[in-house]
Design a protein around this motif. Structure first.
Motif, mmCIF file in Angstrom:
data_model
loop_
_atom_site.group_PDB
_atom_site.id
_atom_site.type_symbol
_atom_site.label_atom_id
_atom_site.label_comp_id
_atom_site.label_asym_id
_atom_site.label_seq_id
_atom_site.Cartn_x
_atom_site.Cartn_y
_atom_site.Cartn_z
ATOM 1 N N UNK A 190 -37.997 16.614 82.345
ATOM 2 C CA UNK A 190 -36.937 17.574 82.631
ATOM 3 C C UNK A 190 -35.690 16.842 83.136
ATOM 4 N N UNK A 191 -34.592 17.608 83.302
ATOM 5 C CA UNK A 191 -33.305 17.021 83.665
ATOM 6 C C UNK A 191 -33.341 16.442 85.073
ATOM 7 N N UNK A 192 -34.005 17.090 85.999
ATOM 8 C CA UNK A 192 -34.057 16.592 87.362
ATOM 9 C C UNK A 192 -34.726 15.225 87.420
ATOM 10 N N UNK A 234 -27.328 27.343 71.376
ATOM 11 C CA UNK A 234 -27.109 25.900 71.202
ATOM 12 C C UNK A 234 -28.126 25.371 70.192
ATOM 13 N N UNK A 235 -27.621 24.908 69.082
ATOM 14 C CA UNK A 235 -28.479 24.446 67.983
ATOM 15 C C UNK A 235 -28.805 22.959 68.156
ATOM 16 N N UNK A 236 -29.555 22.416 67.170
ATOM 17 C CA UNK A 236 -29.792 20.978 67.126
ATOM 18 C C UNK A 236 -28.467 20.245 66.923
ATOM 19 N N UNK A 237 -28.443 18.967 67.308
ATOM 20 C CA UNK A 237 -27.199 18.210 67.237
ATOM 21 C C UNK A 237 -26.871 17.840 65.788
ATOM 22 N N UNK A 274 -27.481 17.393 74.273
ATOM 23 C CA UNK A 274 -28.576 17.096 73.343
ATOM 24 C C UNK A 274 -29.093 15.669 73.456
ATOM 25 N N UNK A 275 -28.327 14.776 74.063
ATOM 26 C CA UNK A 275 -28.814 13.406 74.243
ATOM 27 C C UNK A 275 -28.001 12.736 75.345
ATOM 28 N N UNK A 276 -28.670 11.845 76.110
ATOM 29 C CA UNK A 276 -28.032 11.027 77.142
ATOM 30 C C UNK A 276 -28.413 9.571 76.883
ATOM 31 N N UNK A 299 -34.190 18.502 73.218
ATOM 32 C CA UNK A 299 -34.252 19.420 72.073
ATOM 33 C C UNK A 299 -33.892 20.844 72.485
ATOM 34 N N UNK A 300 -33.541 21.692 71.533
ATOM 35 C CA UNK A 300 -33.207 23.084 71.872
ATOM 36 C C UNK A 300 -34.368 23.857 72.478
ATOM 37 N N UNK A 301 -35.579 23.402 72.259
ATOM 38 C CA UNK A 301 -36.754 24.096 72.817
ATOM 39 C C UNK A 301 -36.968 23.799 74.283
ATOM 40 N N UNK A 302 -36.208 22.858 74.859
ATOM 41 C CA UNK A 302 -36.381 22.477 76.248
ATOM 42 C C UNK A 302 -37.172 21.198 76.383
ATOM 43 N N UNK A 303 -37.115 20.606 77.575
ATOM 44 C CA UNK A 303 -37.836 19.363 77.820
ATOM 45 C C UNK A 303 -36.973 18.145 77.535
ATOM 46 N N UNK A 304 -37.559 16.979 77.734
ATOM 47 C CA UNK A 304 -36.866 15.703 77.539
ATOM 48 C C UNK A 304 -37.810 14.753 76.798
ATOM 49 N N UNK A 305 -37.260 14.029 75.818
ATOM 50 C CA UNK A 305 -38.017 13.012 75.077
ATOM 51 C C UNK A 305 -37.392 11.660 75.377
#
Length: 583
Positions: free
Chosen positions: A237-239, A310-313, A384-386, A410-416
């Motif tokens: 997640x973002x935190x 917010x769609x995919x990049x 969408x990306x950092x 991704x638009x579905x949430x979460x972080x990869x």
């Protein structure tokens, strides 16, 4: 001798007075001499000369006659004596040396024109042993065949570009073996040089350098507000992204270890050092890509609940408007520079530019800046990306390590999360070994020119038959990849030579030095060189086929190649089906 006797002998048959109880087999010498008599009696002297029949029966070249059954001795002798008389009467047109020598033995008679044992004449050899048509040939026939072979391979012999493939359809086996050995020796040298270019620049510290930085950055644990311990690869997640930056990344850059073993510290002339011996080129940079809030359409059933989408990049849906505090540079979009390159992530492909912030050498200032990004929600729904990028260089081994940390949302949430550590040698010609590799590259270029002329000569000689051989197709593929390696090497050299000075000047500044373009051209060269090395080793099987055992194995694979292709396709289909539908 009577007229009737002359008639009987002229026919070349066994006298009527001879009574044979059972049929007898003629010896090889008898077959040859009767065929010769028949040619001379019919005036076919040119044909007799062509086949070398006269020359074959001179002197004692063929030794004593073979053993003949005693029952047939009288009849055979009578027939041969009659034939000899006619042969001598028909020899008026012969040359003096042939007339004086006759066709008997050196002793002046007998049956010296017979062949002993397994030695056969041209006719008898083809009749009795058709499976060995080239065996025990007369001198003139050997001479004629060698002349014919020389005419067939005239184009190959007259050029230094001739190869063993040009002698595949000729009888000149000596030339084939000679050219095959020459090709093998030249190819072994080329194999060594090609592998020297591919692997000669690799250093044993490559993997250690990258693994050390990777272990420090990705495996260092940090604690989340919930009291859980996470690492880089466990971020979801973002935190947790912000926790990683503040507790791990800044700790690695500023205060890792004791005062004498810090990962990053101020060195002489304010140079920034990483892991004691590594120079940090420029400063690290954090950047992100966003998409617009109208990049997709919400279902009519949920429009009241979700006013934005917010769609995919993608480059078409990328957001370039200022947001948040709307102050440069973290909140204002910056155009990509010339050194930036596209990045192919696990979800989308991302270009250069974006909303970015440079990490300075001042720890307190950097922490306050990052806290400001956290407070004003720099990472939002549209993110969408950092990216986090920085580059280190160790002068001891002349190696660069380009670090790229990626967090895809991704638009579905979460972080990869994804981490890349590219250890590369951009400055190739520094020490003695590097100049030796440069010499190998020059020899490699000469070899490619030589092989190109050689293949062109084969195409001109064999024409459409050239493309029927899979080895020739492999040669063409090797040349294509080799020219691609040469072109990519030239592009890499020009790119590094023109851009490295600007990167070095950023060492003592607060400017980020992007090595994305360098990494792109170097990876292109490495991929092409690795493919070339594989094809070069594969062609070694062509020369290994000179061994009977290897040739037998290759012929077996050649006969079942279609079955192997069908089996491979079946296995690929099964594995692909399980991968797509198994879960």
């Amino acid at each position: 001798m009577s007229a009737s006797g002359d008639t009987e002998s002229r026919k070349g048959a066994i006298p009527r007075t001879a009574k044979l109880e059972e049929p007898t087999l003629l010896s090889a010498g008898e077959i040859d001499v009767r065929y010769l008599k028949l040619l001379i009696l019919r005036g076919k002297n040119a044909m007799a000369n062509y086949y070398g029949m006269r020359r074959r029966f001179r002197g004692n070249e063929y030794g004593p006659p073979p053993i003949i059954d005693e029952r047939d001795t009288d009849a055979t002798t009578a027939s041969e004596q009659a034939g000899d008389s006619e042969l001598s009467s028909s020899a008026d047109g012969l040359e003096p040396e042939e007339r004086s020598g006759g066709f008997g033995t050196a002793g002046g008679g007998g049956r010296g024109y017979f062949r002993p044992g397994p030695k056969l004449g041209a006719l008898s050899r083809k009749i009795l042993h058709p499976e060995y048509p080239e065996r025990d040939q007369p001198h003139k026939m050997k001479k004629d065949k060698k002349k014919k072979s020389a005419e067939e391979s005239k184009g190959a012999d007259s050029s230094i570009w001739g190869t063993s493939d040009m002698y595949g359809n000729t009888v000149d086996h000596e030339a084939y073996v000679e050219h095959a050995m020459r090709d093998f020796v030249l190819y072994v040298i080329f194999l060594v040089i090609a592998n020297m270019i591919t692997f000669g620049v690799l250093d044993h510290a490559y993997n250690y350098y990258a693994n050390t930085l990777s272990d420090i950055i990705t495996n260092t644990p940090f604690e989340t507000p919930l009291g859980m311990t996470k690492t880089f690869n466990e971020i979801r997640n973002v935190q947790q992204i912000w926790d990683f930056i503040t507790k791990v990344l800044l700790g690695v850059l500023y205060e890792y270890g004791s005062d004498h073993a810090r990962t990053i510290r101020m060195g002489k002339k304010d140079d920034v050092l990483v892991l004691f011996e590594n120079i940090l080129i420029g400063v690290p940079r954090i950047r992100q890509h966003r998409v617009r809030n109208d990049s997709c359409r919400t279902s009519t059933f949920f429009k009241d609940l979700f006013s934005t989408c917010y769609n995919y990049y993608s480059d078409e849906q990328q957001d370039r408007e200022p947001f948040g505090m709307k102050q440069p540079t973290a909140w204002v979009y910056a155009e990509p520079d010339a050194d930036s390159a596209h990045y192919n992530g696990k979800i989308s492909s991302y270009g250069g530019g974006g909303y970015m912030m440079n990490i300075t050498n001042d720890k307190v200032y950097t922490k306050n800046w990052i806290q400001e990004l956290i407070d004003y929600e720099w990472i939002q729904q549209g993110t969408r990306v950092v990216f986090i990028d920085f580059t280190t260089y160790t002068p001891n081994t002349n190696l660069f390590c380009v670090v790229k940390l990626v967090f895809e949302l991704p638009p579905t949430g979460g972080v990869i999360p994804t981490a890349h550590f590219y250890t590369m040698k951009f400055l190739r010609y520094v020490n003695t070994w590097d100049h030796f590799v440069l010499g190998c590259e020059i020899i490699f270029l000469c070899y490619i020119v030589y092989f190109t002329m050689e293949e062109l000569q084969q195409i001109m000689s064999l024409k459409e038959e050239y493309w029927y051989s899979s080895w020739n197709i492999l040669d063409v593929c090797i040349l294509i990849i080799a020219y691609f390696v040469i072109i990519s090497a030239c592009i890499r050299y020009v790119t590094v030579a023109t851009g490295m000075k600007e990167k070095v000047d950023n060492i003592r500044t607060l400017t980020h030095a992007s090595f994305d373009n360098f990494v792109h051209v170097q990876r292109t060269f490495n991929t092409a060189a690795a493919l070339l090395s594989f094809l070069v080793w594969l062609k070694l099987l062509k020369f290994a086929a000179l061994n009977k055992s290897v040739a037998l194995i290759l012929s077996i694979f050649g006969r079942v190649k279609f079955e192997l292709i069908a089996l491979t396709l079946m296995m690929f289909t099964m594995i692909l089906g399980f991968a797509l539908l198994g879960n």
